[in-house]
Motif scaffolding. Structure first.
Motif, PDB file in Angstrom:
ATOM      1  N   PRO A 470       0.845  -1.194   0.000  1.00 23.81           N
ATOM      2  CA  PRO A 470       0.000   0.000   0.000  1.00 23.81           C
ATOM      3  C   PRO A 470       0.881   1.245   0.000  1.00 23.81           C
ATOM      4  N   ALA A 471       1.020   1.811  -1.146  1.00 22.69           N
ATOM      5  CA  ALA A 471       1.965   2.922  -1.304  1.00 22.69           C
ATOM      6  C   ALA A 471       1.624   4.062  -0.357  1.00 22.69           C
ATOM      7  N   LYS A 472       2.616   4.518   0.364  1.00 22.77           N
ATOM      8  CA  LYS A 472       2.408   5.664   1.244  1.00 22.77           C
ATOM      9  C   LYS A 472       2.192   6.915   0.400  1.00 22.77           C
ATOM     10  N   GLU A 473       1.293   7.706   0.897  1.00 26.22           N
ATOM     11  CA  GLU A 473       1.021   8.941   0.180  1.00 26.22           C
ATOM     12  C   GLU A 473       2.292   9.781   0.102  1.00 26.22           C
ATOM     13  N   ARG A 474       2.579  10.267  -1.070  1.00 21.11           N
ATOM     14  CA  ARG A 474       3.713  11.172  -1.167  1.00 21.11           C
ATOM     15  C   ARG A 474       3.430  12.430  -0.346  1.00 21.11           C
ATOM     16  N   ARG A 475       4.487  12.927   0.276  1.00 22.12           N
ATOM     17  CA  ARG A 475       4.291  14.111   1.113  1.00 22.12           C
ATOM     18  C   ARG A 475       3.842  15.279   0.243  1.00 22.12           C
ATOM     19  N   ALA A 476       2.577  15.648   0.417  1.00 21.88           N
ATOM     20  CA  ALA A 476       2.031  16.724  -0.399  1.00 21.88           C
ATOM     21  C   ALA A 476       2.442  18.097   0.115  1.00 21.88           C
ATOM     22  N   PHE A 477       2.901  18.148   1.367  1.00 19.33           N
ATOM     23  CA  PHE A 477       3.245  19.418   1.969  1.00 19.33           C
ATOM     24  C   PHE A 477       4.608  19.299   2.645  1.00 19.33           C
ATOM     25  N   PRO A 478       5.278  20.409   2.812  1.00 19.22           N
ATOM     26  CA  PRO A 478       6.527  20.381   3.591  1.00 19.22           C
ATOM     27  C   PRO A 478       6.257  19.943   5.026  1.00 19.22           C
ATOM     28  N   ALA A 479       7.300  19.454   5.694  1.00 18.17           N
ATOM     29  CA  ALA A 479       7.136  18.974   7.069  1.00 18.17           C
ATOM     30  C   ALA A 479       6.663  20.084   7.996  1.00 18.17           C
ATOM     31  N   ARG A 480       6.975  21.321   7.664  1.00 17.99           N
ATOM     32  CA  ARG A 480       6.618  22.427   8.548  1.00 17.99           C
ATOM     33  C   ARG A 480       5.171  22.878   8.374  1.00 17.99           C
ATOM     34  N   ALA A 481       4.487  22.409   7.328  1.00 18.00           N
ATOM     35  CA  ALA A 481       3.201  22.978   6.931  1.00 18.00           C
ATOM     36  C   ALA A 481       2.173  22.896   8.058  1.00 18.00           C
ATOM     37  N   ASP A 482       1.494  23.991   8.316  1.00 18.60           N
ATOM     38  CA  ASP A 482       0.379  24.022   9.248  1.00 18.60           C
ATOM     39  C   ASP A 482      -0.903  24.282   8.469  1.00 18.60           C
ATOM     40  N   GLY A 483      -1.998  24.537   9.191  1.00 14.98           N
ATOM     41  CA  GLY A 483      -3.272  24.731   8.507  1.00 14.98           C
ATOM     42  C   GLY A 483      -3.257  25.882   7.528  1.00 14.98           C
ATOM     43  N   ALA A 484      -2.612  26.990   7.883  1.00 17.28           N
ATOM     44  CA  ALA A 484      -2.575  28.159   7.002  1.00 17.28           C
ATOM     45  C   ALA A 484      -1.777  27.861   5.734  1.00 17.28           C
ATOM     46  N   GLU A 485      -0.642  27.162   5.865  1.00 16.36           N
ATOM     47  CA  GLU A 485       0.155  26.863   4.679  1.00 16.36           C
ATOM     48  C   GLU A 485      -0.556  25.860   3.778  1.00 16.36           C
ATOM     49  N   ARG A 486      -1.212  24.864   4.373  1.00 20.88           N
ATOM     50  CA  ARG A 486      -1.979  23.902   3.559  1.00 20.88           C
ATOM     51  C   ARG A 486      -3.108  24.609   2.827  1.00 20.88           C
ATOM     52  N   MET A 487      -3.719  25.566   3.507  1.00 20.35           N
ATOM     53  CA  MET A 487      -4.794  26.340   2.877  1.00 20.35           C
ATOM     54  C   MET A 487      -4.271  27.101   1.667  1.00 20.35           C
ATOM     55  N   LEU A 488      -3.046  27.615   1.773  1.00 15.72           N
ATOM     56  CA  LEU A 488      -2.431  28.333   0.661  1.00 15.72           C
ATOM     57  C   LEU A 488      -2.130  27.385  -0.498  1.00 15.72           C
ATOM     58  N   LEU A 489      -1.586  26.206  -0.166  1.00 13.87           N
ATOM     59  CA  LEU A 489      -1.180  25.260  -1.209  1.00 13.87           C
ATOM     60  C   LEU A 489      -2.360  24.541  -1.839  1.00 13.87           C
ATOM     61  N   GLN A 490      -3.461  24.412  -1.097  1.00 12.74           N
ATOM     62  CA  GLN A 490      -4.637  23.714  -1.620  1.00 12.74           C
ATOM     63  C   GLN A 490      -5.635  24.718  -2.170  1.00 12.74           C
ATOM     64  N   GLY A 491      -5.198  25.521  -3.080  1.00 12.11           N
ATOM     65  CA  GLY A 491      -6.069  26.508  -3.697  1.00 12.11           C
ATOM     66  C   GLY A 491      -6.973  25.873  -4.731  1.00 12.11           C
ATOM     67  N   VAL A 492      -7.311  26.627  -5.758  1.00  8.76           N
ATOM     68  CA  VAL A 492      -8.208  26.132  -6.800  1.00  8.76           C
ATOM     69  C   VAL A 492      -7.555  24.931  -7.497  1.00  8.76           C
ATOM     70  N   PRO A 493      -8.209  23.770  -7.518  1.00  9.32           N
ATOM     71  CA  PRO A 493      -7.587  22.578  -8.109  1.00  9.32           C
ATOM     72  C   PRO A 493      -7.538  22.650  -9.623  1.00  9.32           C
ATOM     73  N   GLU A 494      -6.615  21.917 -10.195  1.00  2.32           N
ATOM     74  CA  GLU A 494      -6.567  21.799 -11.638  1.00  2.32           C
ATOM     75  C   GLU A 494      -7.799  21.037 -12.121  1.00  2.32           C
ATOM     76  N   PRO A 495      -8.350  21.367 -13.265  1.00  6.23           N
ATOM     77  CA  PRO A 495      -9.542  20.670 -13.759  1.00  6.23           C
ATOM     78  C   PRO A 495      -9.275  19.173 -13.907  1.00  6.23           C
ATOM     79  N   GLY A 496     -10.223  18.381 -13.401  1.00  9.41           N
ATOM     80  CA  GLY A 496     -10.107  16.935 -13.548  1.00  9.41           C
ATOM     81  C   GLY A 496      -9.153  16.272 -12.586  1.00  9.41           C
ATOM     82  N   ARG A 497      -8.716  16.995 -11.549  1.00  6.73           N
ATOM     83  CA  ARG A 497      -7.750  16.397 -10.628  1.00  6.73           C
ATOM     84  C   ARG A 497      -8.348  15.202  -9.899  1.00  6.73           C
TER      85      ARG A 497
END
Length: 668
Positions: A470-497
């Motif tokens: 069961p492949a581990k999820e690739r780290r989508a965020f840096p180790a330091r990421a908190d809720g605010a940084e994840r909110m910044l990185l998880q903006g408008v998704p690419e179409p069809g993601r």
């Protein structure tokens, strides 16, 4: 065997604690002796144990912290013992000055406490009142979080910044040269001061995100612009996210502008891949802002303590859709009467609510089927030229001590042994993720069952290939990421993601099953492969009275239910209608051979017609399809919400220059 398991667990738990005590005792002996070598070796051993505690024994580290023996206290004792040892070694190092060393160590710890205060301030400034996914939040001036070493690992930070001081003190004890101690302490002060300066930089006005009032104003503006029509509301614990994830695709397939409403911050990363906007509103006062939005319908996959808070919004109509249906009392909870409507799969659930007399009006029950069951493949015939794949998927023990809740405790091992005794069987064991969370006996039985399956699979099964693992999820965020940084990185998704993610999961499932040998038994845990993927590979299901049985009926394949409640078979079938089309197994597992024979030879399967009839009763008719009925129910409830809004709308206030209707009539 249980006593041996407890002994091993206690050894793993208290072994590091005993070693830490020995290291401190060695330091005391080296300081009092005095013996510089013993003091140095014990100090080094203590630091190594601190690293091990932080990496491999975090639970024990938390226990020590609760006992007021956290890493700061332990490091302070370690440094004081070093100073005491140096004082006793005075004849070997004349001229050493200890007061400056003590002052330097005190400054190191003062800087550590200052860093802790700065961390709390930084976290507070970055804790937003609303978190989002799939929404453009660039207007909130969000920035990356500080390094995780400074904000999330205080013990590692303390050990790291204090390492030069500790090393300097040890070197001074071994050489008799106090300059080593002075230099080490100075370097530790410099490191701790640098960390504090870095943290304080995140509190500068230009690096802070938007404040609460600005974030809430932005949230109101987004609601006005997006104009949500239907949403899913979910609140729960860390292991309950599957209850919401099963409704993501049906919700995304609806028309309008769906939204997902969460209450717990950690749940933002538990919700599966979706292109839908996701909002998390932890505080009730902020949740009430939904009343002034266009949101008309909320579906609820689960009850929770926080559900009553959103039910207070009168402008929204609420429908309880549940995360699964079974004959258990939890499937007709009296809390359901708090919702405007209760959406069920088929006539059986409607009858269940009527018989339970829990206050749910039959007029508020709507049959929508189970729209998430479309991935389940229909029965394609008996296994030919291959082993019979049996899926044993018991449920968990529940919140009561009823022995009929789960078969794991009383029947699990017997059923598994009977299945493994047949060389023509491949067993897939998929326990409920909450198994053992309430009753320790269930946890112990689950562990024994896993060992049985793994031992039968052989040593080669433990060596997972990359395709099978069961492949581990690739780290989508840096180790330091908190809720605010994840909110910044998880903006408008690419179409069809989300579609691409679903295709990737399907490809992963195919690779998993292809890598799994046709006769290889398996313990299936984790999110993948999903339960429905296991359904499609199984020729037979063995389970308990749970929603797993109802969902498996969509395949039309044979299934069995373990009777562990002490009822006779006739009573068991009468009390639990979902068992009507099942083979009933006793806790001793004696009926397993005959059950397997009926799977191999369909002519001996006398429950085919009963399963087809029960499928329609539990899941509703196949036409119109369940997704169509689900969409129609949403639309009908939205019309009710709109009608209620029209009836209770407050007329706009009349301006001073606008005459009322009576005055206009008088003039005419």
């Amino acid at each position: 065997m249980p006593s041996l398991v407890r002994f091993r667990r206690s050894r793993r738990r208290f072994g590091p604690l005993a070693a830490l005590g020995v290291a401190f005792a060695g330091q005391v002996a080296g300081a009092v002796g005095p013996d510089a070598r013993v003091l140095a070796a014990s100090t080094a051993a203590g630091l190594a144990l601190e690293v091990m505690l932080n990496r491999r024994h975090r639970r024990l580290s938390r226990v020590l912290s609760k006992a007021r023996a956290d890493v700061m206290v332990r490091q302070l004792i370690r440094d004081l013992l070093l100073v005491a040892g140096l004082m006793n070694l005075e004849p070997h190092g004349p001229g050493m000055r200890y007061m400056p060393l003590c002052y330097g160590l005190l400054l190191c710890y003062a800087l550590y406490f200052a860093c802790q205060g700065a961390v709390a301030k930084v976290r507070r400034s970055r804790t937003l009142p609303v978190l989002t996914r799939n929404i453009d939040a660039s207007a909130l001036r969000l920035r990356p979080a500080p390094p995780a070493l400074l904000t999330r690992h205080p013990g590692v930070r303390l050990i790291g910044s204090g390492l030069p001081a500790t090393a300097g003190l040890v070197a001074a004890a071994l050489t008799g040269d106090g300059r080593w101690a002075g230099g080490g302490v100075a370097l530790s002060v410099l490191l701790a001061g640098t960390g504090l300066a870095v943290l304080l930089a995140w509190l500068l006005p230009g690096r802070r995100p938007a404040g609460e009032a600005e974030v809430l104003a932005w949230f109101d503006a987004w609601l006005t612009e997006y104009r949500p029509t239907v949403g899913m509301y979910f609140s729960g614990g860390t292991s309950s996210a599957y209850q919401a994830n099963m409704w993501l695709e049906p919700l995304a397939a609806l028309g309008g502008r769906p939204v997902i409403v969460l209450r717990e911050r950690f749940m933002m990363q538990k919700i599966g891949a979706t292109d839908l906007p996701v909002i998390c509103v932890p505080k009730v006062a902020h949740l009430m802002r939904l009343e002034h939005s266009t949101l008309g319908v909320l579906i609820h996959p689960a009850n929770s303590g926080k559900t009553s808070q959103v039910l207070r919004i009168p402008s929204i109509k609420h429908a309880f859709v549940n995360h699964g249906e079974s004959d258990k009392l939890s499937s007709c909870n009296p809390y359901a009467k708090a919702y405007d409507e209760v959406w069920v799969a088929g006539p059986a659930a409607r009858e269940r609510y009527a018989l339970a007399e829990v206050g749910v009006d039959d007029r508020d029950v709507v049959e929508i089927g189970r729209p998430q069951l479309t991935p389940i493949l229909p029965y394609s015939g008996p296994p030919a030229g291959r082993p019979v794949t049996v899926l044993y998927a018991p449920t968990w023990e529940g919140w009561t001590d009823d022995p009929g809740n789960t078969s794991v405790i009383l029947a699990g091992e017997n059923l598994v042994r009977a299945l493994l005794a047949d060389p023509g069987v491949r067993l897939l064991y998929k326990p409920h993720p909450m198994t053992g969370s309430v009753d320790p006996r269930a946890a112990a039985a689950d562990a024994r069952i896993r060992r049985l399956v793994q031992d039968a699979a052989g040593p080669a099964a433990g060596k997972e290939t990359a395709a099978r693992r069961p492949a581990k999820e690739r780290r989508a965020f840096p180790a330091r990421a908190d809720g605010a940084e994840r909110m910044l990185l998880q903006g408008v998704p690419e179409p069809g993601r989300a579609s691409a993610h679903a295709a990737g999961e399907a490809a992963w499932d195919e690779a998993y099953w292809a890598a799994l040998g046709p006769r290889e038994h398996r313990v299936v845990t984790g999110a993948r492969p999903a339960l429905y993927s296991c359904f499609n590979r199984a020729d037979l299901l063995i389970s308990d009275v749970s929603s797993v049985v109802s969902d498996f009926l969509a395949s039309g394949k044979p299934y069995a239910v373990a009777n562990t409640g002490g009822l006779s078979e006739d009573e068991f079938r009468a009390v639990f209608p979902t068992v009507r089309a099942a083979t009933v197994l006793t806790p001793d597992g004696r009926g397993v051979p005959a059950l397997l024979e009926a799977v191999r030879d369909p002519s001996k399967d006398r429950l085919v017609a009963v399963r087809a009839e029960l499928k329609e009763q539990l899941l509703g008719p196949a036409d119109p399809p369940s997704p169509v009925r689900f969409a129609a129910a949403v639309e009908a409830l939205a019309r009710r919400a709109a009608a209620r809004g029209a009836r209770t709308a407050v007329p706009a206030p009349r301006t001073a220059t606008e005459p009322d209707a009576a005055a206009r009539r008088d003039r005419t």
